[in-house]
Design a protein around this motif. Structure first.
Motif, PDB file in Angstrom:
ATOM      1  N   PRO A 156       1.380  -1.443   0.535  1.00  0.00           N
ATOM      2  CA  PRO A 156       0.465  -1.954   1.565  1.00  0.00           C
ATOM      3  C   PRO A 156       0.832  -3.368   1.986  1.00  0.00           C
ATOM      4  O   PRO A 156       1.200  -4.205   1.156  1.00  0.00           O
ATOM      5  N   ASP A 157       0.782  -3.617   3.284  1.00  0.00           N
ATOM      6  CA  ASP A 157       1.062  -4.918   3.907  1.00  0.00           C
ATOM      7  C   ASP A 157       2.551  -5.251   4.005  1.00  0.00           C
ATOM      8  O   ASP A 157       2.907  -6.270   4.609  1.00  0.00           O
ATOM      9  N   GLU A 202       1.532   5.031  13.261  1.00  0.00           N
ATOM     10  CA  GLU A 202       0.656   4.007  13.839  1.00  0.00           C
ATOM     11  C   GLU A 202      -0.613   4.653  14.371  1.00  0.00           C
ATOM     12  O   GLU A 202      -1.720   4.119  14.196  1.00  0.00           O
ATOM     13  N   GLY A 250      -3.017   5.255  11.764  1.00  0.00           N
ATOM     14  CA  GLY A 250      -3.559   4.061  11.132  1.00  0.00           C
ATOM     15  C   GLY A 250      -2.861   3.672   9.848  1.00  0.00           C
ATOM     16  O   GLY A 250      -3.346   2.814   9.112  1.00  0.00           O
ATOM     17  N   VAL A 268       1.110  -0.607  11.187  1.00  0.00           N
ATOM     18  CA  VAL A 268       0.648  -1.512  12.236  1.00  0.00           C
ATOM     19  C   VAL A 268       1.874  -2.081  12.941  1.00  0.00           C
ATOM     20  O   VAL A 268       2.841  -2.479  12.289  1.00  0.00           O
ATOM     21  N   TYR A 273       7.048  -3.347  12.627  1.00  0.00           N
ATOM     22  CA  TYR A 273       6.022  -2.580  11.922  1.00  0.00           C
ATOM     23  C   TYR A 273       5.798  -3.104  10.503  1.00  0.00           C
ATOM     24  O   TYR A 273       6.722  -3.599   9.844  1.00  0.00           O
ATOM     25  N   SER A 299       0.001  -0.555   6.773  1.00  0.00           N
ATOM     26  CA  SER A 299      -1.403  -0.942   6.856  1.00  0.00           C
ATOM     27  C   SER A 299      -1.949  -1.279   5.474  1.00  0.00           C
ATOM     28  O   SER A 299      -1.571  -0.646   4.482  1.00  0.00           O
ATOM     29  N   HIS A 319      -6.921   7.672   4.652  1.00  0.00           N
ATOM     30  CA  HIS A 319      -7.206   6.356   4.090  1.00  0.00           C
ATOM     31  C   HIS A 319      -7.981   6.446   2.774  1.00  0.00           C
ATOM     32  O   HIS A 319      -7.780   5.611   1.878  1.00  0.00           O
TER      33      HIS A 319
END
Length: 220
Positions: free
Chosen positions: A31-32, A59, A62, A65, A72, A75, A167
C-alpha cells in the motif's frame, strides 16, 4: 521478485490485470508504494501496453491511484474511519434494498439467487488472493444481484462504485471469515427466495453488522 508465468489460453490483458491485482491484494505491491512500470513489465515479461491497460482498470477498481506527472501508486488500505463510513453507507442502503428485492421477487430472480449461491460452495482455507478470489467475486456478484432485484439503479451504482468487496477483503481474509459469510449469504438468499421482506432485511443487516465486527480486527 523473479519473473511470473502468466496463465496460458487467456487474453493477455486480462491475465496481466489479474496478476497485478493479486500482487496488490497480497501486499506484494505494498500500500502507498509507487508503481515502477518498467519493473512490472520485466516481472511479467510483457510489453508496456498490457501493463498500462491493467493499471487503468485497477484505477477504476480503486486499487491504484494515478497522480499527474507522478504516475501510479498503490492505493492505501482503508483507514478505520473509511471502514466505518463504508459500513454505515452499506447499512443505510442494503437492508432496505433486500426488503424491496423480496417484495419484487420473481421466479427468474429466485433461480438467479440459487445459482449464485451454488457457484461458491465452500470457503477457501488459503489466505492468498489466488485462494480466495472466487469468494470475493461471489460476494460482489451476490450483493449486486440483490441490488438489481431491488430495482433502484442509483443505489446499485453507488454501491458498485465503492468496490467494497475488494477493499474489505484486502484488509484481511481467513477461512472462518469466508465460511461465516457464506452462511449469512445463505440466510439472506433463503429469505429472498421465500419472498419474506422482513426476514430478508433482517438477514442482510445481521450479515453486514457481523462482517463489520469480524473485519474490525484488522485495526487492532
Amino acid at each position: 521478485m523473479t519473473g511470473i508465468a502468466l496463465p496460458h489460453r487467456t487474453v493477455l490483458a486480462d491475465s496481466v490485470y489479474e496478476t497485478v491485482k493479486a500482487l496488490i491484494m497480497d501486499h506484494t505491491l505494498e500500500p502507498d508504494a509507487k508503481i515502477n512500470i518498467d519493473a512490472l513489465t520485466r516481472l511479467l515479461e510483457v510489453s508496456h501496453t498490457p501493463v498500462r491497460e491493467a493499471l487503468a482498470r485497477l484505477e477504476s477498481d480503486g486499487l491504484v491511484v494515478k497522480l499527474p506527472l507522478r504516475g501510479y501508486s498503490i492505493s492505501p488500505l482503508l483507514t478505520r474511519k473509511e471502514f466505518e463510513d463504508l459500513y454505515e453507507l452499506r447499512l443505510l442502503l442494503e437492508p432496505p434494498s433486500a426488503r424491496r428485492a423480496a417484495e419484487a421477487m420473481t421466479p427468474e430472480g429466485r433461480q438467479a439467487l440459487q445459482e449464485e449461491m451454488a457457484s461458491c460452495g465452500e470457503a477457501p482455507s488459503g489466505s492468498h488472493y489466488e485462494d480466495y478470489k472466487a469468494i470475493t467475486a461471489h460476494d460482489a456478484r451476490l450483493h449486486d444481484l440483490i441490488m438489481a432485484l431491488a430495482g433502484n439503479a442509483a443505489i446499485r451504482l453507488a454501491l458498485e462504485r465503492t468496490h467494497s468487496h475488494l477493499h474489505l477483503f484486502r484488509l484481511h481474509y481467513g477461512s472462518r471469515i469466508g465460511s461465516r459469510a457464506l452462511e449469512e449469504h445463505q440466510a439472506i438468499v433463503t429469505a429472498l427466495v421465500a419472498g419474506d421482506p422482513a426476514e430478508a432485511e433482517s438477514a442482510m443487516r445481521t450479515h453486514l453488522e457481523r462482517a463489520r465486527d469480524r473485519l474490525s480486527a484488522a485495526f487492532e
